[in-house]
Motif scaffolding. Structure first.
Motif, mmCIF file in Angstrom:
data_model
loop_
_atom_site.group_PDB
_atom_site.id
_atom_site.type_symbol
_atom_site.label_atom_id
_atom_site.label_comp_id
_atom_site.label_asym_id
_atom_site.label_seq_id
_atom_site.Cartn_x
_atom_site.Cartn_y
_atom_site.Cartn_z
ATOM 1 N N ILE A 89 0.871 -1.174 0.000
ATOM 2 C CA ILE A 89 0.000 0.000 0.000
ATOM 3 C C ILE A 89 0.907 1.223 0.000
ATOM 4 N N ALA A 90 0.608 2.175 -0.884
ATOM 5 C CA ALA A 90 1.429 3.384 -0.946
ATOM 6 C C ALA A 90 0.540 4.595 -1.132
ATOM 7 N N GLY A 91 1.058 5.743 -0.729
ATOM 8 C CA GLY A 91 0.318 6.981 -0.889
ATOM 9 C C GLY A 91 0.113 7.322 -2.360
ATOM 10 N N GLU A 92 -0.886 8.161 -2.650
ATOM 11 C CA GLU A 92 -1.119 8.525 -4.057
ATOM 12 C C GLU A 92 -0.527 9.903 -4.393
ATOM 13 N N ASP A 93 -0.059 10.621 -3.408
ATOM 14 C CA ASP A 93 0.560 11.934 -3.637
ATOM 15 C C ASP A 93 2.059 11.799 -3.342
ATOM 16 N N LEU A 94 2.635 10.676 -3.837
ATOM 17 C CA LEU A 94 4.040 10.343 -3.549
ATOM 18 C C LEU A 94 4.994 11.102 -4.457
ATOM 19 N N TYR A 95 6.241 11.141 -4.075
ATOM 20 C CA TYR A 95 7.304 11.609 -4.960
ATOM 21 C C TYR A 95 7.203 10.847 -6.286
ATOM 22 N N GLY A 96 7.280 11.570 -7.412
ATOM 23 C CA GLY A 96 7.067 10.960 -8.724
ATOM 24 C C GLY A 96 7.947 9.756 -8.999
ATOM 25 N N GLY A 97 9.200 9.825 -8.608
ATOM 26 C CA GLY A 97 10.133 8.718 -8.849
ATOM 27 C C GLY A 97 9.755 7.471 -8.063
ATOM 28 N N LEU A 102 7.614 1.919 -7.991
ATOM 29 C CA LEU A 102 6.589 0.984 -7.508
ATOM 30 C C LEU A 102 5.843 0.361 -8.684
ATOM 31 N N ASN A 103 5.535 1.195 -9.690
ATOM 32 C CA ASN A 103 4.810 0.682 -10.852
ATOM 33 C C ASN A 103 5.663 -0.262 -11.700
ATOM 34 N N LEU A 104 6.973 -0.041 -11.689
ATOM 35 C CA LEU A 104 7.871 -0.971 -12.386
ATOM 36 C C LEU A 104 7.769 -2.356 -11.748
ATOM 37 N N TYR A 105 7.833 -2.408 -10.420
ATOM 38 C CA TYR A 105 7.690 -3.679 -9.699
ATOM 39 C C TYR A 105 6.318 -4.298 -9.965
ATOM 40 N N LYS A 106 5.305 -3.430 -10.006
ATOM 41 C CA LYS A 106 3.939 -3.929 -10.230
ATOM 42 C C LYS A 106 3.799 -4.488 -11.655
ATOM 43 N N ASN A 107 4.279 -3.714 -12.636
ATOM 44 C CA ASN A 107 4.111 -4.126 -14.029
ATOM 45 C C ASN A 107 4.923 -5.373 -14.384
ATOM 46 N N HIS A 108 5.974 -5.638 -13.614
ATOM 47 C CA HIS A 108 6.733 -6.868 -13.831
ATOM 48 C C HIS A 108 6.148 -8.024 -13.020
ATOM 49 N N SER A 323 17.818 29.031 -3.164
ATOM 50 C CA SER A 323 16.380 28.894 -3.368
ATOM 51 C C SER A 323 16.061 28.378 -4.762
ATOM 52 N N LEU A 324 15.069 27.477 -4.813
ATOM 53 C CA LEU A 324 14.695 26.826 -6.062
ATOM 54 C C LEU A 324 13.199 26.983 -6.282
ATOM 55 N N VAL A 325 12.809 26.938 -7.539
ATOM 56 C CA VAL A 325 11.394 26.992 -7.874
ATOM 57 C C VAL A 325 11.121 25.971 -8.967
ATOM 58 N N SER A 326 9.928 25.371 -8.939
ATOM 59 C CA SER A 326 9.603 24.412 -10.005
ATOM 60 C C SER A 326 8.094 24.306 -10.171
ATOM 61 N N MET A 327 7.691 23.792 -11.329
ATOM 62 C CA MET A 327 6.290 23.430 -11.533
ATOM 63 C C MET A 327 6.241 21.906 -11.605
ATOM 64 N N PRO A 328 5.825 21.267 -10.513
ATOM 65 C CA PRO A 328 5.926 19.810 -10.414
ATOM 66 C C PRO A 328 5.293 19.063 -11.583
ATOM 67 N N CYS A 329 4.123 19.515 -12.071
ATOM 68 C CA CYS A 329 3.441 18.753 -13.133
ATOM 69 C C CYS A 329 4.250 18.725 -14.422
ATOM 70 N N GLN A 330 5.118 19.713 -14.614
ATOM 71 C CA GLN A 330 5.938 19.728 -15.822
ATOM 72 C C GLN A 330 7.337 19.180 -15.567
ATOM 73 N N MET A 331 7.671 19.004 -14.283
ATOM 74 C CA MET A 331 9.057 18.624 -13.973
ATOM 75 C C MET A 331 9.102 17.323 -13.154
ATOM 76 N N SER A 332 9.185 17.430 -11.819
ATOM 77 C CA SER A 332 9.378 16.223 -10.994
ATOM 78 C C SER A 332 8.246 15.211 -11.117
ATOM 79 N N HIS A 333 7.025 15.662 -11.406
ATOM 80 C CA HIS A 333 5.886 14.747 -11.454
ATOM 81 C C HIS A 333 5.392 14.507 -12.878
#
Ligand SMILES: *Cc1c(COP(=O)(O)O)cnc(C)c1O
Length: 392
Positions: A89-97, A102-108, A323-333
């Motif tokens: 069981i894992a959170g749904e608002d997790l770090y994108g990586g 997790l999905n790699l393990y699941k898909n295999h 200091s850093l700034v990002s837009m997660p939907c276009q970058m980390s997520h």
């Protein structure tokens, strides 16, 4: 025992020449002699890594800490404790990586995966079963900064599902601000972020709180060969020395910048932004950390605002001295399917900030200038107010 701030400065290097900092053993092999030698090959063990791991074990008060090549590597090692068909069981608002791995393990076909809103305790109760062998929690969640009730979840699982491993990603708070280790079996952190703090190495640390897991984790690390390389260990030892003061300064700057955005009328997401969330957060943390996010209601305006900033670099990641700034939907997520992002209520216009150690007045001036330039706020007789516009 002295406090964590003091323990961080006390590195025991055990050097034969009494060097005051830990020597760097940049060697892959060690001669086998008549006397017993603790080292033979750096994949299995290296003296610089030992100094780092012993130091971290003392800092966080774990059974044992191991240092590996990245935060993702920590999760990979932990997932290798599982057997085919085990449920996670894992959170749904997790770090994108983490989501991707997790999905790699699941898909295999290695694990069965249930992604749920882990900030909802009742949902965890109705989802967990005897099939569940591992629960992965992260708090504050990233990038919406929602809070998981770790103490409550932990006592429920320990009582009712003692075979389910409780794993916690503590990257956001770091050991300085969090008392989470006592509630979990294994905690890990990306040391690429706060622990090192200088944007110059990738590393991860695995903090084991259950004696029976120490050997198994070492076996996996040695088998894969993901133990942290000597030079990175040495740099991490160096970065760690200033962890407390970096976080203290970064957090006090963050509090001032959040106040600036709130006074202008922006929706700000930060750990404990509602009284209920704050109460839960404070039950196992000592501060709000140095990351928050804002919403502008417009993807274009968010982009323009971000591009006009002079002191914030547009960079994924967080936890560094600048200091850093990002837009997660276009970058980390970005690796999360846009439909899934929508389902998880991740706003596409979201801007995430990681605040550094700069002079906070300079940071606020820079933010104000960019907000003005891009029409997000206006100056009415010397008062700055948020511009109202419909969602774009
Ligand atoms: C960055 C990060 C990771 C991954 O760490 P790396 O060192 O980049 O592999 C995992 N979890 C969280 C919360 C992170 O922010």
């Amino acid at each position: 025992m002295s406090s964590i701030n003091t323990r961080i400065t006390q590195i025991l290097s055990n050097d034969q020449h009494n060097a005051t900092t830990a020597p760097l053993y940049q060697s892959t092999t060690f001669k086998q002699t008549e006397e017993q030698n603790n080292y033979d090959y750096t994949r299995s063990g290296n003296p610089t890594r030992t100094v780092l791991e012993d130091h971290l074990t003392k800092i966080v008060q774990a059974e044992q800490v191991y240092a590996v090549t990245s935060g993702m590597s920590c999760l990979d090692v932990v997932l290798k404790l599982l057997k085919s068909g085990d449920e996670v069981i894992a959170g749904e608002d997790l770090y994108g990586g983490s989501d991707r791995l997790l999905n790699l393990y699941k898909n295999h076909g290695i694990i069965e995966l249930k992604n749920i809103d882990t900030t909802n305790f009742e949902l965890i109760k109705s989802t967990i079963s005897l099939k569940t062998k591992l629960i992965l929690l992260e708090s504050p969640t990233n990038p919406l900064l929602k809070i998981v009730d770790l103490p409550k979840i932990s006592s429920y699982i320990r009582k009712n599902f003692p075979d389910c491993l409780i794993i916690f990603d503590n990257t956001m708070m770091s050991p300085i601000l969090s008392n989470s280790l006592q509630y979990v079996d294994i905690q890990y952190e990306s040391a690429t972020k706060y622990l090192n703090g200088h944007h110059d190495i990738m590393a991860g640390i695995i903090e084991i709180n259950k004696k029976s897991l120490v050997k198994d984790i070492y076996f996996i690390i040695n088998s894969i060969g993901c133990g942290l390389a000597p030079f990175e260990c040495w740099l991490l030892l160096r970065g760690l020395k200033t962890l407390s003061i970096r976080i203290e300064k970064q957090q006090s700057n963050t509090i001032k910048v959040i106040k600036f955005f709130k006074e202008l009328g922006f929706k700000v997401n930060y750990p404990g932004s509602t009284p209920e969330q704050l109460k839960i957060h404070n039950s196992y943390n000592k501060g709000i950390g140095c990351v928050f996010s804002i919403e502008t209601n417009s993807i274009k305006k968010s982009e323009n605002f971000m591009n006009s900033l002079k002191l914030f670099s547009i960079t994924v990641s967080f936890g560094s001295i600048n200091s850093l700034v990002s837009m997660p939907c276009q970058m980390s997520h970005a690796s999360i399917d846009p439909k899934v992002r929508e389902l998880r209520k991740l706003p596409e216009d979201l801007i995430r900030f990681s605040i550094g150690i700069e002079d906070v007045d300079d940071l606020i001036n820079d933010l104000r200038n960019s907000l003005l330039k891009n029409g997000l706020i206006k100056n009415i007789n010397g008062n700055f107010v948020k511009t109202e516009y419909s969602k774009l």
